[in-house]
Enzyme design. Structure first.
Site, PDB file in Angstrom:
ATOM      1  N   TYR A   1      24.057 -32.868  72.321  1.00 17.29           N
ATOM      2  CA  TYR A   1      25.449 -33.324  72.285  1.00 17.29           C
ATOM      3  C   TYR A   1      26.211 -32.277  71.493  1.00 17.29           C
ATOM      4  O   TYR A   1      25.766 -31.853  70.432  1.00 17.29           O
ATOM      5  CB  TYR A   1      25.535 -34.684  71.587  1.00 17.29           C
ATOM      6  CG  TYR A   1      26.961 -35.159  71.392  1.00 17.29           C
ATOM      7  CD1 TYR A   1      27.745 -35.515  72.474  1.00 17.29           C
ATOM      8  CD2 TYR A   1      27.524 -35.236  70.120  1.00 17.29           C
ATOM      9  CE1 TYR A   1      29.053 -35.942  72.301  1.00 17.29           C
ATOM     10  CE2 TYR A   1      28.829 -35.668  69.932  1.00 17.29           C
ATOM     11  CZ  TYR A   1      29.589 -36.017  71.031  1.00 17.29           C
ATOM     12  OH  TYR A   1      30.894 -36.435  70.865  1.00 17.29           O
TER      13      TYR A   1
ATOM     14  N   GLU B   1      25.433 -54.773  51.509  1.00 19.85           N
ATOM     15  CA  GLU B   1      24.869 -56.038  52.015  1.00 19.85           C
ATOM     16  C   GLU B   1      24.793 -56.002  53.541  1.00 19.85           C
ATOM     17  O   GLU B   1      23.843 -56.486  54.151  1.00 19.85           O
ATOM     18  CB  GLU B   1      25.757 -57.199  51.557  1.00 19.85           C
ATOM     19  CG  GLU B   1      25.288 -58.573  52.015  1.00 19.85           C
ATOM     20  CD  GLU B   1      26.267 -59.657  51.584  1.00 19.85           C
ATOM     21  OE1 GLU B   1      26.026 -60.291  50.551  1.00 19.85           O
ATOM     22  OE2 GLU B   1      27.284 -59.865  52.291  1.00 19.85           O
ATOM     23  N   SER B   2      25.809 -55.392  54.170  1.00 23.36           N
ATOM     24  CA  SER B   2      25.823 -55.301  55.637  1.00 23.36           C
ATOM     25  C   SER B   2      24.850 -54.259  56.151  1.00 23.36           C
ATOM     26  O   SER B   2      24.202 -54.458  57.168  1.00 23.36           O
ATOM     27  CB  SER B   2      27.210 -54.904  56.141  1.00 23.36           C
ATOM     28  OG  SER B   2      28.155 -55.874  55.847  1.00 23.36           O
TER      29      SER B   2
ATOM     30  N   GLY C   1      43.059 -39.652  67.561  1.00 20.03           N
ATOM     31  CA  GLY C   1      41.832 -39.286  66.851  1.00 20.03           C
ATOM     32  C   GLY C   1      41.837 -37.803  66.537  1.00 20.03           C
ATOM     33  O   GLY C   1      41.742 -36.989  67.444  1.00 20.03           O
TER      34      GLY C   1
ATOM     35  N   CYS D   1      32.198 -32.943  65.605  1.00 20.31           N
ATOM     36  CA  CYS D   1      33.467 -32.371  65.208  1.00 20.31           C
ATOM     37  C   CYS D   1      33.439 -31.885  63.771  1.00 20.31           C
ATOM     38  O   CYS D   1      32.912 -32.570  62.900  1.00 20.31           O
ATOM     39  CB  CYS D   1      34.472 -33.500  65.358  1.00 20.31           C
ATOM     40  SG  CYS D   1      36.028 -33.139  64.719  1.00 20.31           S
TER      41      CYS D   1
ATOM     42  N   GLY E   1      34.538 -41.202  66.647  1.00 22.92           N
ATOM     43  CA  GLY E   1      34.107 -41.854  65.421  1.00 22.92           C
ATOM     44  C   GLY E   1      33.394 -43.180  65.601  1.00 22.92           C
ATOM     45  O   GLY E   1      33.004 -43.806  64.614  1.00 22.92           O
TER      46      GLY E   1
HETATM   47  P1  XMP Z   1      32.376 -39.313  69.248  1.00 20.31           P
HETATM   48  O1  XMP Z   1      32.421 -39.698  67.808  1.00 20.31           O
HETATM   49  O2  XMP Z   1      32.476 -40.474  70.162  1.00 20.31           O
HETATM   50  O3  XMP Z   1      33.675 -38.414  69.480  1.00 20.31           O
HETATM   51  O4  XMP Z   1      31.199 -38.455  69.541  1.00 20.31           O
HETATM   52  C1  XMP Z   1      34.027 -37.880  70.725  1.00 20.31           C
HETATM   53  C2  XMP Z   1      35.333 -37.127  70.594  1.00 20.31           C
HETATM   54  O5  XMP Z   1      35.212 -35.974  69.764  1.00 20.31           O
HETATM   55  C3  XMP Z   1      36.274 -35.054  70.067  1.00 20.31           C
HETATM   56  N1  XMP Z   1      35.740 -33.699  70.168  1.00 20.31           N
HETATM   57  C4  XMP Z   1      35.899 -32.729  69.263  1.00 20.31           C
HETATM   58  N2  XMP Z   1      36.589 -32.738  68.125  1.00 20.31           N
HETATM   59  N3  XMP Z   1      35.938 -30.470  67.742  1.00 20.31           N
HETATM   60  C5  XMP Z   1      36.624 -31.578  67.385  1.00 20.31           C
HETATM   61  O6  XMP Z   1      37.296 -31.549  66.350  1.00 20.31           O
HETATM   62  C6  XMP Z   1      35.224 -30.393  68.891  1.00 20.31           C
HETATM   63  O7  XMP Z   1      34.602 -29.376  69.192  1.00 20.31           O
HETATM   64  C7  XMP Z   1      35.218 -31.590  69.696  1.00 20.31           C
HETATM   65  N4  XMP Z   1      34.659 -31.876  70.885  1.00 20.31           N
HETATM   66  C8  XMP Z   1      34.996 -33.183  71.142  1.00 20.31           C
HETATM   67  C9  XMP Z   1      36.868 -35.512  71.369  1.00 20.31           C
HETATM   68  O8  XMP Z   1      38.110 -36.123  71.075  1.00 20.31           O
HETATM   69  C10 XMP Z   1      35.837 -36.515  71.880  1.00 20.31           C
HETATM   70  O9  XMP Z   1      36.367 -37.466  72.765  1.00 20.31           O
END
Ligand code: XMP
Length: 490
Positions: A396, A486-487, A308, A315, A349
């Site tokens: 967050y 639609e979804s 990812g 991010c 994501g």
């Molecule tokens: P979700 O979408 O679940 O993603 O909130 C969590 C993941 O985001 C990454 N992460 C970062 N990526 N800059 C980034 O580009 C950041 O400051 C950052 N902090 C976290 C990380 O992989 C986490 O598990």
């Protein structure tokens, strides 16, 4: 380049979670309730619920890691704190539930009530064994919550004045069975049973609460000694070897080497350093977003590959640097490149539960969540109330957001801080709604995954992955803009 055939590359390129639906398959089962969603974190470690909480300072400390393991997932304690503090958070999880706490925390006789209170709070415990002198390991008594006087005049008196002394304490032999310990605790109406040998040396502690929790949570993630599993993050430079040593000493089951660009010589050196010092300790490495990156991590010895770059909610990497690959494409590319030789962890994501399912049937063995688990009681940080709307929220933030960087380096020298702040941020801080306990979220995810597996016509996630993984395109429906609306548009 994509490891798959050319038409496979065309199918996945530019695609992510919201681009597909899953084609329902005939189901022969009567109920969704017993469907297993277990999966592999590494070749040797399975999870009853394939969910991992992010190593972020607004997501995973001891409370979250404990809740994750109780529900069959695992938490990765973040590294945005001192080595001592991170090791202590891991220790809290490792000691928190097991039939026998092998190394219960102790304080020496003579400690003041004020110190004992602080110690209990810092370590998240409600009963402290008191030893005769520091390091003697000889039991002198037990100070429980009920023995601790209310705040006030007694703060500077020694614990000795309030504890239940050894002469009045019910104890058990080191090899006592759980059933027998439970019977003794019931008979004496006590909550804790210290285990001592013939010379009154402290050999363990059993609590009623842990026995009850053990019964209620048959799918909890535990190590071979029955302790909850806990992972912890380290960096790839600086104090990382020292940090790793302290985390492993505290009982961490896995280390995550987590850097923004995992397909790098920095990662290779870090893995070599850790392997040189700690041998076969399980290492989850990331992040990468390509097949070549995944193969690289496998070849340098990762036990799981974390995928990812840029999909995370906190991010800004893709916006600021253009680096990244749409997350479902990245998962598929990584899976095809390593051919199942090492488990893939999808990271970032996920916005709805269907995203978790799609990640799992396209190549991921486990899924890491950040924002989806934030806003809960177990995530670090306070609940804030919007004065205008009275809605409750929590913060967050990306780990490279200016706020997280500042706090992480709070105790560092000003040169270190200046150096860190010179790198422009690739993360941001947002407010998320307060959502109560993470337990509800994890059980909802489990329920939705079970339903998805049932729509797939199987009674285990493992069987469904086996059926779908060779060619998910046969099971996925690509969506047009009209189909998506639609979804999603209600
Ligand atoms: P979700 O979408 O679940 O993603 O909130 C969590 C993941 O985001 C990454 N992460 C970062 N990526 N800059 C980034 O580009 C950041 O400051 C950052 N902090 C976290 C990380 O992989 C986490 O598990």
């Amino acid at each position: 380049a994509f490891a798959g055939a050319p038409d496979e590359a065309a199918f996945w390129t530019g695609r992510t979670f919201d681009d597909f639906l899953f084609r329902p398959q005939k189901s022969d089962s009567q109920t969704r309730r017993n469907i297993s969603v277990s999966s592999l974190l590494t070749a040797d470690v399975g999870l009853d619920l394939p969910i991992v909480s992010s190593n972020m300072d607004s997501v995973t400390g001891a409370h979250m890691a404990r809740a994750m393991a109780m529900h069959g997932g695992i938490g990765v304690v973040h590294r945005g704190m001192s080595i001592e503090r991170q090791a202590s958070e891991v220790g809290v999880v490792k000691r928190s539930q097991s039939a026998v706490i092998v190394r219960p925390l102790c304080l020496p006789a003579g400690t003041t009530i004020r110190q004992a209170r602080r110690f209990a709070r810092q370590n998240g415990i409600t009963g402290i064994l008191i030893e005769t002198a520091s390091g003697s390991n000889l039991l002198a008594g037990l100070l429980s919550n009920r023995d601790t006087p209310v705040h006030g005049a007694d703060e500077d008196r020694p614990v000795d004045d309030f504890m239940t002394p050894l002469s009045r304490l019910v104890t058990g032999a080191p090899d006592i069975s759980t059933d027998e310990a439970e019977r003794v605790m019931f008979e004496h109406r006590i909550e804790r049973l210290p285990l001592v040998d013939g010379a009154n040396r402290i050999r363990g502690l059993i609590t009623r609460r842990d026995i009850n929790l053990k019964r209620e949570q048959p799918g909890a993630s535990k190590d071979s000694a029955g302790h909850l599993r806990c992972a912890a993050a380290v960096g790839a430079r600086g104090d990382y070897l020292e940090r790793a040593a302290a985390l492993l000493e505290a009982g961490a089951d896995l280390l995550f080497i987590d850097i923004a660009h995992g397909h790098s010589v920095v990662m290779e050196q870090a893995v070599a350093g850790l392997r040189g010092k700690f041998g076969s300790v399980p290492l989850v490495c990331g992040n990468v977003a390509t097949g070549a990156g995944a193969r690289f991590l496998r070849d340098i010895g990762a036990d799981a590959v974390k995928v990812g770059v840029g999909p995370g909610r906190g991010c800004r990497t893709r916006l600021e640097t253009a680096a990244g690959v749409p997350q479902l494409q990245a998962i598929r590319e990584a899976y095809l490149a390593v051919g199942g030789s090492v488990p893939i962890m999808a990271d970032g994501g996920v916005r709805t539960d269907k995203d978790i399912f799609l990640a799992l049937i396209c190549g991921a063995s486990t899924v890491m969540l950040g924002s989806a688990l934030s806003g809960t009681d177990e995530a670090p940080g306070r609940v804030i109330e919007d004065p205008a709307t009275h809605l409750k929220k929590k913060i967050y933030r990306g780990m490279t957001s200016p706020e997280a960087v500042l706090e992480t380096l709070y105790d560092s020298s000003s040169e270190e801080l200046d150096a860190a702040l010179e790198t422009p941020p690739e993360g941001q801080e947002i407010q998320v709604p307060y959502r109560g306990s993470v337990s509800g979220i994890l059980e909802r995810i489990r329920g939705h995954l079970q339903s998805s597996v049932s729509y797939g016509g199987e009674i285990t996630l493992a069987a469904l992955r086996e059926k779908v993984l060779p060619d998910p395109s046969a099971f996925l429906v690509p969506l047009s803009a009209a189909a998506r609306s639609e979804s999603y548009e209600r």
